[in-house]
Design an enzyme around this catalytic site. Structure first.
Site, PDB file in Angstrom:
ATOM      1  N   PHE A  71       0.818  -1.241   0.048  1.00  0.00           N
ATOM      2  CA  PHE A  71       0.194   0.051  -0.029  1.00  0.00           C
ATOM      3  C   PHE A  71       0.707   1.409   0.109  1.00  0.00           C
ATOM      4  O   PHE A  71       0.501   2.102  -0.971  1.00  0.00           O
ATOM      5  CB  PHE A  71      -1.012  -0.355   1.188  1.00  0.00           C
ATOM      6  N   LYS A  73       4.118   1.693  -0.955  1.00  0.00           N
ATOM      7  CA  LYS A  73       6.066   1.250  -1.217  1.00  0.00           C
ATOM      8  C   LYS A  73       6.675   1.987  -1.574  1.00  0.00           C
ATOM      9  O   LYS A  73       8.030   1.437  -0.869  1.00  0.00           O
ATOM     10  CB  LYS A  73       4.948   1.234  -2.563  1.00  0.00           C
ATOM     11  N   THR A  93       6.647  -3.194  -1.456  1.00  0.00           N
ATOM     12  CA  THR A  93       8.427  -4.184  -1.540  1.00  0.00           C
ATOM     13  C   THR A  93       8.931  -2.744  -1.956  1.00  0.00           C
ATOM     14  O   THR A  93       8.935  -2.371  -3.046  1.00  0.00           O
ATOM     15  CB  THR A  93       8.447  -5.071  -2.200  1.00  0.00           C
ATOM     16  N   ASN A 118      -3.992  -8.393  -9.300  1.00  0.00           N
ATOM     17  CA  ASN A 118      -2.648  -6.608  -9.355  1.00  0.00           C
ATOM     18  C   ASN A 118      -1.409  -7.715  -9.980  1.00  0.00           C
ATOM     19  O   ASN A 118      -0.911  -8.542  -9.514  1.00  0.00           O
ATOM     20  CB  ASN A 118      -2.109  -5.874  -8.281  1.00  0.00           C
ATOM     21  N   GLY A 121       4.343  -4.955  -9.763  1.00  0.00           N
ATOM     22  CA  GLY A 121       5.937  -5.792 -10.235  1.00  0.00           C
ATOM     23  C   GLY A 121       7.068  -5.199  -9.469  1.00  0.00           C
ATOM     24  O   GLY A 121       7.899  -4.372 -10.498  1.00  0.00           O
ATOM     25  N   PHE A 122       6.634  -4.387  -8.663  1.00  0.00           N
ATOM     26  CA  PHE A 122       7.351  -3.867  -7.592  1.00  0.00           C
ATOM     27  C   PHE A 122       7.595  -1.981  -8.364  1.00  0.00           C
ATOM     28  O   PHE A 122       9.265  -2.344  -8.596  1.00  0.00           O
ATOM     29  CB  PHE A 122       8.817  -4.790  -7.466  1.00  0.00           C
ATOM     30  N   ASN A 149       9.522  -3.984   3.902  1.00  0.00           N
ATOM     31  CA  ASN A 149       9.796  -4.669   3.005  1.00  0.00           C
ATOM     32  C   ASN A 149      10.656  -5.289   2.004  1.00  0.00           C
ATOM     33  O   ASN A 149      10.589  -3.865   1.039  1.00  0.00           O
ATOM     34  CB  ASN A 149       7.783  -5.491   2.289  1.00  0.00           C
ATOM     35  N   SER A 187       6.223 -12.506  -4.337  1.00  0.00           N
ATOM     36  CA  SER A 187       5.166 -12.082  -5.164  1.00  0.00           C
ATOM     37  C   SER A 187       5.448 -12.447  -6.075  1.00  0.00           C
ATOM     38  O   SER A 187       6.269 -12.891  -6.918  1.00  0.00           O
ATOM     39  CB  SER A 187       5.602 -10.695  -5.188  1.00  0.00           C
ATOM     40  N   ASN A 189       4.573 -11.255  -9.670  1.00  0.00           N
ATOM     41  CA  ASN A 189       4.485 -10.244 -10.777  1.00  0.00           C
ATOM     42  C   ASN A 189       6.326 -10.182 -11.046  1.00  0.00           C
ATOM     43  O   ASN A 189       6.001  -9.517 -12.223  1.00  0.00           O
ATOM     44  CB  ASN A 189       4.183  -9.398 -10.780  1.00  0.00           C
ATOM     45  N   THR A 190       6.799 -11.026 -10.290  1.00  0.00           N
ATOM     46  CA  THR A 190       8.282 -10.829 -10.361  1.00  0.00           C
ATOM     47  C   THR A 190       8.849 -12.293 -11.507  1.00  0.00           C
ATOM     48  O   THR A 190       8.627 -12.941 -10.024  1.00  0.00           O
ATOM     49  CB  THR A 190       9.358 -10.160  -9.461  1.00  0.00           C
ATOM     50  N   LYS A 228       8.332 -13.643   3.651  1.00  0.00           N
ATOM     51  CA  LYS A 228       7.040 -13.634   3.214  1.00  0.00           C
ATOM     52  C   LYS A 228       6.535 -14.605   2.112  1.00  0.00           C
ATOM     53  O   LYS A 228       7.394 -15.285   1.166  1.00  0.00           O
ATOM     54  CB  LYS A 228       5.937 -12.282   3.194  1.00  0.00           C
ATOM     55  N   ASN A 257       1.001 -14.080   1.062  1.00  0.00           N
ATOM     56  CA  ASN A 257       1.203 -12.942  -0.287  1.00  0.00           C
ATOM     57  C   ASN A 257       0.484 -13.191  -1.451  1.00  0.00           C
ATOM     58  O   ASN A 257      -1.119 -13.924  -0.612  1.00  0.00           O
ATOM     59  CB  ASN A 257       2.778 -13.906  -1.284  1.00  0.00           C
ATOM     60  N   GLY A 278      -7.683 -10.833  -1.413  1.00  0.00           N
ATOM     61  CA  GLY A 278      -9.286 -10.420  -0.074  1.00  0.00           C
ATOM     62  C   GLY A 278      -9.461 -11.731  -0.011  1.00  0.00           C
ATOM     63  O   GLY A 278      -8.671 -12.597  -0.256  1.00  0.00           O
ATOM     64  N   TYR A 328      -4.213  -5.222   3.053  1.00  0.00           N
ATOM     65  CA  TYR A 328      -4.428  -4.392   2.299  1.00  0.00           C
ATOM     66  C   TYR A 328      -6.219  -4.080   1.637  1.00  0.00           C
ATOM     67  O   TYR A 328      -6.490  -3.624   1.926  1.00  0.00           O
ATOM     68  CB  TYR A 328      -3.573  -4.879   1.307  1.00  0.00           C
TER      69      TYR A 328
HETATM   70  C1  LIG Z   1      -2.444  -4.240  -5.293  1.00  0.00           C
HETATM   71  C2  LIG Z   1      -1.844  -4.499  -4.218  1.00  0.00           C
HETATM   72  C3  LIG Z   1       0.048  -4.828  -4.275  1.00  0.00           C
HETATM   73  C4  LIG Z   1       0.492  -4.796  -3.460  1.00  0.00           C
HETATM   74  N1  LIG Z   1       2.296  -4.910  -3.703  1.00  0.00           N
HETATM   75  C5  LIG Z   1       2.357  -5.913  -2.502  1.00  0.00           C
HETATM   76  C6  LIG Z   1       4.340  -5.749  -2.350  1.00  0.00           C
HETATM   77  O1  LIG Z   1       5.058  -4.912  -2.878  1.00  0.00           O
HETATM   78  N2  LIG Z   1       5.191  -6.534  -1.881  1.00  0.00           N
HETATM   79  C7  LIG Z   1       4.544  -7.606  -1.119  1.00  0.00           C
HETATM   80  O2  LIG Z   1       4.727  -8.310  -0.218  1.00  0.00           O
HETATM   81  N3  LIG Z   1       2.994  -8.072  -0.744  1.00  0.00           N
HETATM   82  C8  LIG Z   1       2.033  -6.818  -1.592  1.00  0.00           C
HETATM   83  N4  LIG Z   1       1.108  -7.243  -1.389  1.00  0.00           N
HETATM   84  C9  LIG Z   1       0.570  -8.780  -1.242  1.00  0.00           C
HETATM   85  C10 LIG Z   1      -0.584  -7.647   0.095  1.00  0.00           C
HETATM   86  O3  LIG Z   1       0.695  -7.431   1.210  1.00  0.00           O
HETATM   87  C11 LIG Z   1      -1.219  -8.997   0.841  1.00  0.00           C
HETATM   88  O4  LIG Z   1       0.040  -9.573   0.962  1.00  0.00           O
HETATM   89  C12 LIG Z   1      -2.047  -9.516   0.040  1.00  0.00           C
HETATM   90  O5  LIG Z   1      -2.985  -8.313  -0.589  1.00  0.00           O
HETATM   91  C13 LIG Z   1      -3.195 -10.354   1.208  1.00  0.00           C
HETATM   92  O6  LIG Z   1      -3.966  -9.739   1.755  1.00  0.00           O
HETATM   93  P1  LIG Z   1      -5.079  -9.029   1.635  1.00  0.00           P
HETATM   94  O7  LIG Z   1      -6.605 -10.001   0.868  1.00  0.00           O
HETATM   95  O8  LIG Z   1      -5.951  -8.207   3.148  1.00  0.00           O
HETATM   96  O9  LIG Z   1      -5.188  -7.490   0.417  1.00  0.00           O
HETATM   97  C14 LIG Z   1       0.787  -6.258  -2.459  1.00  0.00           C
HETATM   98  C15 LIG Z   1      -0.906  -6.963  -2.578  1.00  0.00           C
HETATM   99  C16 LIG Z   1      -1.902  -5.553  -3.243  1.00  0.00           C
HETATM  100  C17 LIG Z   1      -3.794  -5.491  -3.641  1.00  0.00           C
END
Ligand SMILES: Cc1cc2nc3c(=O)[nH]c(=O)nc-3n(C[C@H](O)[C@H](O)[C@H](O)COP(=O)(O)O)c2cc1C
Length: 377
Positions: A71, A73, A93, A118, A121-122, A149, A187, A189-190, A228, A257, A278, A328
């Protein structure tokens, strides 16, 4: 709650990433005012009580509800998150190099499923700029612990030595600013990042990050290192993965994650590539928490994350074995003061049950009932 419910349809008509940028800008403004107030000794504390407070990882958490990574970053608003009610915030991250991430569109709401996909991609400013920002803003430290992170830069992926060097660089730059460091190897996405969960590679990565932190010479205030993990790991592999991380000096785990699975999704947007968060993620995240708790025993801290939007979800995560809970996607669907409501509801629940504190609600991983309830809900 009603007021956010009435503006949500308007927000949902706007492009998701634009709304997110505005939310962070608002938090930035609020955070700047709050940082000034904190320097004058006027910090607005998050909800707390002796029942809610947790001491873990050498830190004091005013309450166990945290902001999950992604959220904030770029560590724009470390002082704002306590005001919204969070007892801690995990920023990032952050990667060694600044990078713009994947091309948009890359953030999708699955409204029918109360979920998000999402593939950002960091996208982030890189460790050097984020560290400089934090040096300025953390002159007064908030009462809420700040986790940082760290992940690998895309340009370094594919070369194992370069990947390790990237994490080391972030640890070196950010270590003295963090209350804890989270190593992100999960993650989706990488490309290649999740391969770092293989026990031998993870052990080496944790060891190198810890060495880098110890070189900072921070003594007892050195940040502990957490890992994580992904919800998509093979159940049978979890024991070996956790053992390798712990042996190399990890202090705890964050589970989980986002997932590549689309189980339980009805929304047409579910077809978008990326990580799902979610409501549909929640049962799998709870199962992973219970699994980790089952293999690591009672004493290793776990931060549970995935699909938290109601107090029942918090209680399920605690029962599955989480010490702290973060979120998040719930913010997007329930509004910015969800953490405040959850912390207060949790305080009430602890009092109602007549147990001493939140620690008494943490399960030992054998709480099958919690898993079943989570799956049924
Ligand atoms: C838009 C978005 C971006 C995210 N970016 C990261 C990130 O940069 N690094 C990370 O460890 N997790 C990232 N997450 C994962 C969240 O930290 C979390 O692990 C995941 O969304 C599950 O929790 P939630 O269901 O409450 O969102 C991201 C999640 C969302 C929705």
């Amino acid at each position: 709650m009603t007021s956010y419910a009435s503006v949500r349809p308007l927000l949902f008509r706007l492009e998701a990433e634009r709304v997110h940028r505005r939310a962070v800008r608002f938090a930035d403004l609020a955070g700047a005012a709050l940082a000034t107030a904190a320097r004058a000794g006027l910090e607005i504390p998050p909800p707390t009580s002796p029942r809610l407070e947790r001491r873990l990882l050498g830190l004091t958490f005013p309450n166990p509800i945290g902001l999950a990574a992604g959220f904030d970053k770029n560590a724009i608003a470390p002082h704002a998150w306590g005001w919204f009610g969070f007892g801690f915030a995990e920023l990032g991250t952050v990667t060694g190099e600044a990078q713009s991430g994947n091309p948009p569109p890359r953030l999708f709401r699955l409204a029918e499923d109360r979920a998000i996909v999402n593939r950002l991609g960091f996208n982030n400013d890189g460790a050097e700029r984020v560290a400089a920002r934090l040096v300025r803003s953390l002159r007064a430290r908030p009462r809420t612990p700040i986790g940082l992170n760290i992940g690998a830069s895309r340009s370094r992926m594919g070369d194992p030595e370069a990947e390790l060097a990237d994490y080391r660089e972030s640890a070196r730059r950010l270590g003295r600013l963090a209350d804890y460091l989270a190593i992100n190897v999960s993650s989706p996405n990488t490309p290649g990042l999740r391969d770092l969960q293989a026990p031998d590679r993870l052990g080496r990565l944790v060891g190198e990050v810890r060495r880098e932190v110890s070189l900072l010479g921070l003594g007892v205030s050195a940040p502990r290192v957490l890992v994580k993990l992904s919800p998509d790991l093979d159940a049978g592999a979890v024991g070996e993965i956790c053992a390798a991380a712990l042996e190399a000096g990890a202090a705890g785990f964050i589970a989980t994650n986002t997932t590549l699975s689309r189980e339980g999704c009805r929304s047409p947007q579910a077809g978008e590539a990326g990580g799902l968060s979610g409501e549909p993620l929640r049962p799998a995240a709870d199962r992973m928490i219970a699994r980790i708790r089952g293999v690591v025993g009672r004493d290793v801290p776990i931060i549970g994350v995935g699909g938290v939007a109601r107090i029942e979800h918090v209680l399920d995560k605690l029962a599955a074995g989480a010490d702290l809970v973060s979120l998040y996607t719930g913010l997007v669907y329930e509004g910015p003061f969800l953490p405040k409501r959850l912390a207060r509801a949790l305080d009430g629940e602890i009092e109602r049950r007549g147990v001493g504190s939140v620690a008494d609600l943490v399960g030992d991983g054998s709480t099958e009932a919690a898993e079943l309830r989570a799956t049924a809900r």
